[in-house]
Scaffold this motif. Structure first.
Motif, PDB file in Angstrom:
ATOM      1  N   THR A 127      37.190  39.389  32.116  1.00 33.99           N
ATOM      2  CA  THR A 127      38.370  39.749  32.907  1.00 33.99           C
ATOM      3  C   THR A 127      38.269  41.201  33.360  1.00 33.99           C
ATOM      4  OG1 THR A 127      39.815  40.713  31.211  1.00 33.99           O
ATOM      5  CG2 THR A 127      39.667  38.311  31.291  1.00 33.99           C
ATOM      6  N   GLY A 133      45.876  37.897  33.503  1.00 32.58           N
ATOM      7  CA  GLY A 133      46.011  36.668  32.716  1.00 32.58           C
ATOM      8  C   GLY A 133      47.250  36.660  31.833  1.00 32.58           C
ATOM      9  N   TYR A 136      50.388  36.023  33.911  1.00 37.87           N
ATOM     10  CA  TYR A 136      50.552  34.605  34.267  1.00 37.87           C
ATOM     11  C   TYR A 136      50.926  33.771  33.039  1.00 37.87           C
ATOM     12  CZ  TYR A 136      48.989  34.935  39.128  1.00 37.87           C
ATOM     13  OH  TYR A 136      48.908  35.214  40.468  1.00 37.87           O
ATOM     14  N   ILE A 229      41.910  28.373  38.605  1.00 38.27           N
ATOM     15  CA  ILE A 229      42.197  28.023  37.206  1.00 38.27           C
ATOM     16  C   ILE A 229      42.035  26.526  36.947  1.00 38.27           C
ATOM     17  CG2 ILE A 229      44.685  27.829  37.673  1.00 38.27           C
ATOM     18  CD1 ILE A 229      43.147  29.118  34.387  1.00 38.27           C
ATOM     19  N   SER A 239      43.418  33.396  36.715  1.00 37.86           N
ATOM     20  CA  SER A 239      44.561  32.746  36.073  1.00 37.86           C
ATOM     21  C   SER A 239      45.543  32.143  37.069  1.00 37.86           C
ATOM     22  CB  SER A 239      45.298  33.752  35.184  1.00 37.86           C
ATOM     23  OG  SER A 239      44.439  34.269  34.203  1.00 37.86           O
TER      24      SER A 239
END
Length: 427
Positions: A127, A133, A136, A229, A239
């Motif tokens: 990431t 992430g 989300y 995703i 994400s």
């Protein structure tokens, strides 16, 4: 209906900014519908280069209204930094609209992202560490903070407290970090409220009314199809949903209003971060593609992994997005190769496979099957029409078009705004 979706057809970094900017002068609204400041677009206007991370590329087109939709996650400090940078360079940013339903990347989301990735060690996802992430995840867990929450201090404090109840347990007992204070977070978030307020709007209403008034709306994805995703190379994905369906949920516009879906396709393949990459080149050719193509992430600063064109993932992108057109970028980077390999299928367990395997294990073990196409040595950066290209370059484009399953309607032959061959109009 004049609604277009423009998205990446590979692993991102295909040149969406150039494509959006090319169309920006002809459209009324450009909308980011997913992702956050983990995306990066480079746009070259004349001798000026702009690196955009969160803002829609259309912000550089004077007659265009840029919109950040409800599906985007926003770090206000990054947003303001980007706005300040553009204002200092004389770019008018006053027309920007931001959905009040977009979620905010809080300081604790960034902290959780970084410590979690570090904790994974060799199993890390790759990431950007920018809190995307976890934000989300909060959204799905219904403990997220939205832009509109900044205008009700009581609700904001309750939501931050609820979110930190679990996160502080995680930080202190698992990661041996200090707890984060509710009041400190609330104070920081409230400090953004006044400056954000002029931009906040009911963007779902604005966009639907624009379409009813026959305005042209361009929906711009952040990352690429293979990072989706649901439809990407999970778990090495983003994400959110950069695929075409994400435009509907991330902007609040129904699918029946979308008239064209344009996939941005690099003339070779790159990806940033971890995960399988069948055509990756760990040799002099890979290094040459990286050097000539300037393959370094706009947001991450990381060198991109480089490989030959993969027709299997291009066909997959056509299918899951319902692509009507391709915009092929960076064709000029391939100038100088005597032969150019193109991956037409995979070998998996001794069998030829022509479609993307749904199994993560199979894709991880996929070996590319190549066909070699003749290269060219002529400079193509001054080409203004398809016929200006050398025959071998024309044949390369035609081969990619046939393998990928949708017409190539524009070709990038250099980084500049005017270094594009338009074969068929997108509008």
């Amino acid at each position: 209906m004049p609604a277009l979706v423009l998205l990446g057809a590979q692993w991102g970094d295909e040149g969406k900014g150039k494509a959006t900017d090319l169309l920006g002068g002809s459209v009324d609204y450009v909308v980011r519908y997913q992702g956050g400041n983990n995306a990066g677009h480079t746009v070259v206007v004349g001798d000026q280069k702009y690196a955009l991370h969160l803002l829609p590329s259309g912000i550089l087109s004077p007659g265009c209204t840029p919109v950040i939709g409800n599906g985007v996650v926003i770090d206000p400090s990054v947003l303001f930094s980007e706005l300040n940078g553009l204002n200092e360079r004389g770019v008018d940013t006053s027309k920007l609209l931001i959905s009040g339903n977009a979620h905010i990347i809080t300081p604790y989301n960034v902290t959780v992202d970084k410590v979690t990735e570090r904790f994974l060690g060799k199993r890390k996802i790759g990431t950007t560490g920018r809190g995307i992430g976890p934000t989300y995840a909060d959204k799905i867990n219904r403990v997220g903070i939205r832009i509109q929450d900044l205008y009700d201090e009581s609700i904001l404090e309750q939501k931050v407290e609820a979110a930190l109840d679990g996160k502080n347990q995680l930080l202190t007992k698992v990661f041996n970090r200090r707890a984060i204070e509710v009041g400190q977070v609330v104070e920081e978030l409230l400090s953004y409220a006044d400056r954000l307020k002029p931009y906040v709007a009911d963007t779902v209403l604005v966009l639907n009314q624009a379409l009813e008034d026959d305005k042209v709306v361009l929906f711009e994805g952040g990352q690429g199809t293979l990072l989706d995703i649901d439809h990407g190379t999970y778990p090495f994905v983003t994400s959110s949903n950069p695929t075409a369906g994400g435009a509907c949920t991330g902007a609040g516009v129904g699918p029946t209003k979308i008239s064209r879906v344009i996939g941005i396709l690099k003339a070779y393949t790159t990806r940033v971060g971890s995960g399988p990459f069948p055509t990756e080149l760990l040799d002099a050719d890979g290094e040459a593609l990286r050097r000539i193509g300037g393959e370094r992430g706009v947001t991450t600063g990381r060198d991109r992994r480089c490989g030959w064109f993969d027709a299997v993932i291009a066909r997959y992108a056509t299918r899951v997005n319902g692509l009507t057109d391709f915009f092929l970028t960076k064709l000029d980077v391939l100038t100088g190769w005597e032969e150019i390999p193109v991956c037409v299928a995979y070998e998996i367990d001794g069998k030829r496979v022509e479609e993307l395997p749904y199994s993560q294990t199979d894709f991880h073990h996929a070996k590319p099957i190549y066909e070699n196409l003749p290269g060219w040595s002529e400079d193509i950066t001054k080409a203004k029409s398809f016929s200006d290209l050398p025959k071998n370059a024309q044949d390369y484009v035609k081969a990619l078009e046939e393998m990928s399953g949708a017409p190539i309607s524009a070709i990038g032959v250099g980084p500049g705004r005017d270094e594009t061959i338009e074969i068929n109009s997108f509008l």
